[in-house]
Design a protein around this motif. Structure first.
Motif, PDB file in Angstrom:
ATOM      1  N   GLN A 126      24.326  55.139  44.325  1.00 30.25           N
ATOM      2  CA  GLN A 126      24.117  54.269  43.166  1.00 30.25           C
ATOM      3  C   GLN A 126      22.621  54.016  42.968  1.00 30.25           C
ATOM      4  OE1 GLN A 126      26.338  52.042  41.247  1.00 30.25           O
ATOM      5  NE2 GLN A 126      28.138  53.171  41.884  1.00 30.25           N
ATOM      6  N   ALA A 127      21.933  53.693  44.052  1.00 28.40           N
ATOM      7  CA  ALA A 127      20.496  53.426  43.972  1.00 28.40           C
ATOM      8  C   ALA A 127      19.754  54.636  43.433  1.00 28.40           C
ATOM      9  CB  ALA A 127      19.954  53.035  45.350  1.00 28.40           C
ATOM     10  N   ALA A 128      20.042  55.798  43.984  1.00 25.71           N
ATOM     11  CA  ALA A 128      19.356  57.028  43.544  1.00 25.71           C
ATOM     12  C   ALA A 128      19.675  57.333  42.081  1.00 25.71           C
ATOM     13  CB  ALA A 128      19.750  58.196  44.444  1.00 25.71           C
ATOM     14  N   PHE A 129      20.896  57.105  41.659  1.00 25.83           N
ATOM     15  CA  PHE A 129      21.273  57.355  40.265  1.00 25.83           C
ATOM     16  C   PHE A 129      20.412  56.521  39.317  1.00 25.83           C
ATOM     17  CE2 PHE A 129      23.566  56.090  36.455  1.00 25.83           C
ATOM     18  CZ  PHE A 129      23.905  57.319  35.921  1.00 25.83           C
ATOM     19  N   ASP A 156      32.348  60.370  40.970  1.00 22.62           N
ATOM     20  CA  ASP A 156      32.747  60.936  39.685  1.00 22.62           C
ATOM     21  C   ASP A 156      32.720  59.906  38.567  1.00 22.62           C
ATOM     22  OD1 ASP A 156      33.037  63.423  40.752  1.00 22.62           O
ATOM     23  OD2 ASP A 156      35.227  63.406  40.813  1.00 22.62           O
ATOM     24  N   PHE A 157      33.109  58.666  38.855  1.00 26.18           N
ATOM     25  CA  PHE A 157      33.056  57.616  37.829  1.00 26.18           C
ATOM     26  C   PHE A 157      31.638  57.495  37.281  1.00 26.18           C
ATOM     27  CE2 PHE A 157      36.685  55.324  40.150  1.00 26.18           C
ATOM     28  CZ  PHE A 157      37.636  55.790  39.263  1.00 26.18           C
ATOM     29  N   LEU A 158      30.684  57.409  38.185  1.00 20.03           N
ATOM     30  CA  LEU A 158      29.293  57.233  37.775  1.00 20.03           C
ATOM     31  C   LEU A 158      28.763  58.482  37.081  1.00 20.03           C
ATOM     32  CD1 LEU A 158      27.105  55.113  37.832  1.00 20.03           C
ATOM     33  CD2 LEU A 158      26.344  56.022  40.021  1.00 20.03           C
ATOM     34  N   LEU A 211      29.757  49.530  33.870  1.00 22.30           N
ATOM     35  CA  LEU A 211      31.155  49.320  34.249  1.00 22.30           C
ATOM     36  C   LEU A 211      31.573  50.234  35.396  1.00 22.30           C
ATOM     37  CD1 LEU A 211      33.844  47.874  33.659  1.00 22.30           C
ATOM     38  CD2 LEU A 211      34.366  49.742  32.072  1.00 22.30           C
ATOM     39  N   SER A 212      31.218  51.519  35.309  1.00 19.62           N
ATOM     40  CA  SER A 212      31.610  52.445  36.375  1.00 19.62           C
ATOM     41  C   SER A 212      30.893  52.122  37.673  1.00 19.62           C
ATOM     42  CB  SER A 212      31.367  53.894  35.960  1.00 19.62           C
ATOM     43  OG  SER A 212      29.997  54.153  35.830  1.00 19.62           O
ATOM     44  N   SER A 213      29.655  51.669  37.571  1.00 19.12           N
ATOM     45  CA  SER A 213      28.902  51.282  38.756  1.00 19.12           C
ATOM     46  C   SER A 213      29.564  50.088  39.443  1.00 19.12           C
ATOM     47  CB  SER A 213      27.468  50.951  38.351  1.00 19.12           C
ATOM     48  OG  SER A 213      26.646  50.831  39.455  1.00 19.12           O
ATOM     49  N   LEU A 214      29.910  49.094  38.647  1.00 21.92           N
ATOM     50  CA  LEU A 214      30.589  47.924  39.205  1.00 21.92           C
ATOM     51  C   LEU A 214      31.945  48.294  39.792  1.00 21.92           C
ATOM     52  CD1 LEU A 214      29.724  45.235  36.508  1.00 21.92           C
ATOM     53  CD2 LEU A 214      28.817  45.406  38.845  1.00 21.92           C
TER      54      LEU A 214
END
Length: 168
Positions: A90-93, A18-20, A113-116
């Motif tokens: 994350q990679a697919a995003f 959800d963050f991402l 930021l959300s990814s990290l």
């Protein structure tokens, strides 16, 4: 014969995802120069190809962890699955956020930021064994590196599929 993810891990995956997803609204990808006329059939075929690749990557990583590290459902496999899913998502995003190469535009600040934050949360929980079975930090690092490599392969495949059958 057993569930790979527990309800707790599913909640964790939904929160980190959800963050991402929410940060994507602030991203700075470029719009197209002309109005889009989406070719939904081609778009769906591309999505299926990328989705199957993601499933193959995650399944391959689980098989590797079971064979190489001897992980079982009770001893780390569930945590490993959660880490793999977070990193592969994350990679697919990053691959699908841009029509060109994934590095052709810089992600927005909130996306980064959300990814990290997602990565720090899952690494901390998995590395320290908080709420879930602990994994060695080296194994978490291997999954992170494998996911980065997966993103590059997936991006190449995406561009190849777009060249053969453009979606707009």
């Amino acid at each position: 014969g057993h569930a790979v993810l527990t309800p707790m891990l599913m909640v964790l995956l939904m929160i980190t995802g959800d963050f991402l997803a929410m940060s994507a609204a602030t991203d700075r990808v470029r719009g197209s120069n002309r109005p889009n006329a989406w070719k939904i059939g081609r778009l769906m075929r591309t999505a299926v190809v990328l989705g199957v690749c993601n499933a193959v990557f995650c399944t391959g990583m689980l098989a590797w962890a079971m064979g190489h590290y001897g992980l079982t459902a009770e001893h780390g496999l569930r945590t490993f699955a959660a880490v793999t899913l977070v990193f592969s998502t994350q990679a697919a995003f990053y691959v699908v956020r841009e029509r060109q190469s994934l590095w052709s535009s810089r992600p927005g600040g909130w996306v980064i930021l959300s990814s990290l934050l997602d990565i720090v949360i899952i690494c901390t929980l998995a590395g320290q064994g908080i709420f879930i079975h602990a994994l060695p930090w080296s194994l978490i690092g291997i999954v992170l590196c494998a996911s980065m490599l997966f993103a590059l392969v997936l991006d190449t495949l995406k561009r190849l599929v777009f060249t053969v059958a453009p979606i707009i």
